[in-house]
Design an enzyme around this catalytic site. Structure first.
Site, mmCIF file in Angstrom:
data_model
loop_
_atom_site.group_PDB
_atom_site.id
_atom_site.type_symbol
_atom_site.label_atom_id
_atom_site.label_comp_id
_atom_site.label_asym_id
_atom_site.label_seq_id
_atom_site.Cartn_x
_atom_site.Cartn_y
_atom_site.Cartn_z
ATOM 1 C CG ASN A 13 -1.977 0.974 1.299
ATOM 2 O OD1 ASN A 13 -2.542 1.194 2.359
ATOM 3 N ND2 ASN A 13 -2.309 1.599 0.196
ATOM 4 C CB CYS A 74 -4.343 5.964 5.411
ATOM 5 S SG CYS A 74 -3.417 4.769 4.416
ATOM 6 C CG ASN A 76 -1.216 -0.375 5.380
ATOM 7 O OD1 ASN A 76 -0.835 -1.117 6.277
ATOM 8 N ND2 ASN A 76 -2.083 -0.762 4.467
ATOM 9 C CG ASN A 155 -11.454 5.227 6.402
ATOM 10 O OD1 ASN A 155 -11.646 4.368 7.251
ATOM 11 N ND2 ASN A 155 -10.368 5.215 5.658
ATOM 12 C CG HIS A 157 -13.786 0.482 6.195
ATOM 13 N ND1 HIS A 157 -12.862 0.042 5.272
ATOM 14 C CD2 HIS A 157 -13.189 1.478 6.898
ATOM 15 C CE1 HIS A 157 -11.740 0.745 5.410
ATOM 16 N NE2 HIS A 157 -11.916 1.620 6.394
ATOM 17 C CG ASN A 188 -12.401 2.727 2.278
ATOM 18 O OD1 ASN A 188 -11.523 2.970 1.465
ATOM 19 N ND2 ASN A 188 -12.755 3.587 3.216
ATOM 20 C CD GLU A 206 -7.094 2.166 0.346
ATOM 21 O OE1 GLU A 206 -7.246 3.246 0.953
ATOM 22 O OE2 GLU A 206 -5.984 1.670 0.093
ATOM 23 C CB CYS A 215 -6.990 -1.404 2.927
ATOM 24 S SG CYS A 215 -8.033 -0.078 3.601
ATOM 25 N N GLY A 216 -5.007 -0.835 5.813
ATOM 26 C CA GLY A 216 -4.965 -1.007 7.260
ATOM 27 C C GLY A 216 -6.302 -0.787 7.930
ATOM 28 C CB SER A 217 -8.768 1.973 7.882
ATOM 29 O OG SER A 217 -8.929 2.161 6.491
ATOM 30 N N GLY A 218 -9.113 -0.989 6.502
ATOM 31 C CA GLY A 218 -9.984 -2.047 6.003
ATOM 32 C C GLY A 218 -9.788 -3.346 6.760
#
Length: 277
Positions: A13, A74, A76, A155, A157, A188, A206, A215-218
């Protein structure tokens, strides 16, 4: 005048990191699109601008998607930025500020970074959704993808669960789901195959960026939504195309994410020429 940048990534990423802490940089949506273009610019999943943090944090991280839009979180990129600030200050503990809140981070001796991504928000108005709906089971379907769970990790998801991830063409379905009217701020889109209660396999589309290697938050949203559906334990390895993240939904409600960071190369760019182009 040439502006220095650093190309970094977390499990593939990738980010263009620019330092605007000492002098402001004119990076609006148009310039962000030019930088993010993989054919005519540098190319990246996000453009990261470091800015003065104000009191209580070590740095402010502004995130631009390659379509020019601004992102709230984000994971990552947070790990990458935390590693840079830790190298500058000599402290292993760094607070990265974003428009979605402060993210405390810790640099481990092996070079991996743990980020506290915050408490997931699961109310329909917090994701947000366009109307009052049960975020554990959204009435949304495109092709083989149906019945996602939704949450916000800074964010929005949406997470779909499938028996076989290899059969899902997220490159086709992702843009349709990202822009569905149910998501007023877009979303996302994550697709998860549960391998075991402590291991998930994930692919993410994303918003504003498209398919990404990680995707870290994902990954955090995937674990949270899997736990909410009683498909996983509160700590698991999340396998992504670019590698594996360790995610834990802690008893205090915080979601902790741990993974590696890397610098690909250093360079300079001409912001004036990009604006002109």
């Amino acid at each position: 005048m040439m502006t220095p940048f650093r190309k970094m990534h977390g499990l593939g990423n990738d980010f263009v990191v620019l330092d605007a802490r000492h002098a402001a940089l004119p990076i609006g949506p148009e310039v962000a699109r030019a930088i993010g273009d993989r054919h005519r610019g540098i190319g990246c999943d996000q453009i990261i601008i470091l800015e003065p943090p104000g009191e209580g944090a070590d740095v402010f991280m502004r995130i631009r998607n390659p379509d020019g839009s601004e992102a709230g979180a984000c994971g990552n990129a947070t790990r990458c930025v935390a590693s840079l600030i830790a190298a500058e200050t000599g402290s292993r503990d760094v607070v990265v500020r974003t428009i979605s809140g402060d993210l405390p981070s810790h640099l481990h001796a092996d070079g991996t970074v743990t980020v506290l991504m915050g408490v997931p928000r699961t109310g329909w108005h917090e994701v947000p959704l366009a109307q009052a709906l049960d975020t554990l089971h959204l009435p949304l379907q495109r092709g083989p993808l149906a019945d996602p769970a939704a949450c916000s990790m800074g964010n929005p998801h949406a997470t779909f669960f499938v028996p076989d991830l290899s059969r899902i063409g997220l490159g086709v379905l992702g843009p349709l789901l990202e822009t569905d009217p149910i998501f007023p701020e877009r979303a996302n889109i994550g697709v998860v195959q549960v391998l075991a209660r402590d291991r998930l396999r994930l692919v993410v589309w994303e918003r504003g960026a498209g398919l990404t290697l990680a995707c870290g938050s994902g990954a955090c949203a995937a674990l949270v939504n899997a736990v909410r559906r009683d498909l996983a334990d509160r700590a698991a390895d999340v396998e992504l195309p670019g590698g594996t993240l360790r995610v834990e939904w802690r008893p205090d409600g915080q979601v902790a994410m741990t993974g590696p960071v890397a610098t690909a190369y250093l360079g300079t760019l001409d912001l004036a020429a990009l604006r002109a182009a």
